[in-house]
Design a protein around this motif. Structure first.
Motif, PDB file in Angstrom:
ATOM      1  N   ILE A 108       5.487 -41.555  57.811  1.00 55.79           N
ATOM      2  CA  ILE A 108       5.544 -42.813  58.541  1.00 55.79           C
ATOM      3  C   ILE A 108       6.441 -43.762  57.770  1.00 55.79           C
ATOM      4  O   ILE A 108       6.216 -44.012  56.582  1.00 55.79           O
ATOM      5  CB  ILE A 108       4.143 -43.436  58.711  1.00 55.79           C
ATOM      6  CG1 ILE A 108       3.254 -42.508  59.538  1.00 55.79           C
ATOM      7  CG2 ILE A 108       4.256 -44.817  59.357  1.00 55.79           C
ATOM      8  CD1 ILE A 108       1.829 -42.968  59.641  1.00 55.79           C
ATOM      9  N   GLN A 109       7.452 -44.272  58.446  1.00 59.57           N
ATOM     10  CA  GLN A 109       8.347 -45.257  57.862  1.00 59.57           C
ATOM     11  C   GLN A 109       8.580 -46.346  58.898  1.00 59.57           C
ATOM     12  O   GLN A 109       8.403 -46.118  60.094  1.00 59.57           O
ATOM     13  CB  GLN A 109       9.681 -44.626  57.479  1.00 59.57           C
ATOM     14  CG  GLN A 109       9.576 -43.571  56.408  1.00 59.57           C
ATOM     15  CD  GLN A 109      10.927 -42.983  56.060  1.00 59.57           C
ATOM     16  OE1 GLN A 109      11.880 -43.035  56.837  1.00 59.57           O
ATOM     17  NE2 GLN A 109      11.028 -42.394  54.873  1.00 59.57           N
ATOM     18  N   SER A 110       8.992 -47.510  58.432  1.00 60.28           N
ATOM     19  CA  SER A 110       9.337 -48.582  59.361  1.00 60.28           C
ATOM     20  C   SER A 110      10.329 -49.520  58.697  1.00 60.28           C
ATOM     21  O   SER A 110      10.389 -49.610  57.469  1.00 60.28           O
ATOM     22  CB  SER A 110       8.084 -49.353  59.798  1.00 60.28           C
ATOM     23  OG  SER A 110       7.456 -49.941  58.678  1.00 60.28           O
ATOM     24  N   GLY A 156       5.866 -56.556  64.058  1.00 63.00           N
ATOM     25  CA  GLY A 156       6.836 -55.552  63.626  1.00 63.00           C
ATOM     26  C   GLY A 156       7.822 -56.108  62.626  1.00 63.00           C
ATOM     27  O   GLY A 156       7.477 -56.854  61.706  1.00 63.00           O
ATOM     28  N   THR A 157       9.060 -55.740  62.800  1.00 64.40           N
ATOM     29  CA  THR A 157      10.143 -56.127  61.910  1.00 64.40           C
ATOM     30  C   THR A 157      10.257 -57.647  61.818  1.00 64.40           C
ATOM     31  O   THR A 157      10.113 -58.350  62.812  1.00 64.40           O
ATOM     32  CB  THR A 157      11.466 -55.532  62.428  1.00 64.40           C
ATOM     33  OG1 THR A 157      11.305 -54.128  62.582  1.00 64.40           O
ATOM     34  CG2 THR A 157      12.604 -55.811  61.477  1.00 64.40           C
ATOM     35  N   ARG A 199       6.309 -48.435  73.311  1.00 65.78           N
ATOM     36  CA  ARG A 199       6.178 -48.398  71.843  1.00 65.78           C
ATOM     37  C   ARG A 199       5.720 -49.725  71.279  1.00 65.78           C
ATOM     38  O   ARG A 199       5.109 -49.771  70.214  1.00 65.78           O
ATOM     39  CB  ARG A 199       7.501 -48.027  71.200  1.00 65.78           C
ATOM     40  CG  ARG A 199       7.935 -46.609  71.424  1.00 65.78           C
ATOM     41  CD  ARG A 199       9.183 -46.349  70.652  1.00 65.78           C
ATOM     42  NE  ARG A 199       8.914 -46.661  69.252  1.00 65.78           N
ATOM     43  CZ  ARG A 199       9.234 -45.888  68.237  1.00 65.78           C
ATOM     44  NH1 ARG A 199       9.840 -44.770  68.442  1.00 65.78           N
ATOM     45  NH2 ARG A 199       8.962 -46.243  67.001  1.00 65.78           N
TER      46      ARG A 199
END
Length: 140
Positions: A2-4, A53-54, A138
């Protein structure tokens, strides 16, 4: 595995004017503003309202070679994409706050989109994707 992607750096002219623009005009949340004395800079992180998120790292240009990239990080292309759950609410609020739209709202196969400029001239899409779009699934 898992990466983000957690941050995207946005080169700015001044921390405080960038914070004011993003928090007051776009309703972003200021998540962190920490002075780093060893580097004489600040670690400034902002996020769209309700986002998990980001985030965006506001990175003040600190060298002459970084200055030309302020407002032109993507070479004139749309650089960032701000998705919303209510396009017309956000579009109308942004217009009322003086945000400059360079492309008017348009229905596309993937949803509604319009292009605006941030305070430095970077281009952003404001968009509301259709519920059946793969990306919409998503981000829910």
């Amino acid at each position: 595995m898992i990466q983000s992607i957690i941050h995207i750096a946005l080169v700015v002219h001044d921390y405080d004017e960038a914070i004011a623009f993003y928090t007051q005009k776009l309703n972003f949340t200021l998540l962190e503003d920490t002075y780093q004395p060893e580097q004489d800079k600040r670690w400034v992180v902002i996020s769209p309202p309700g986002s998990v998120g980001t985030t965006i790292l506001l990175a003040k240009a600190s060298k002459p070679e970084q200055e030309p990239f302020i407002g032109n990080q993507a070479g004139g292309r749309v650089f960032l994409f701000l998705n919303t759950d209510d396009f017309w609410r956000d579009y109308n609020e942004m217009v009322a706050k003086g945000i400059e739209f360079v492309r008017e709202p348009k229905e596309q196969s993937y949803g509604i989109v319009a292009v605006f400029k941030d305070l430095y001239g970077n281009l952003w899409d404001l968009l509301q994707m259709n519920e059946d779009h793969p990306i919409s699934k998503r981000i829910k």
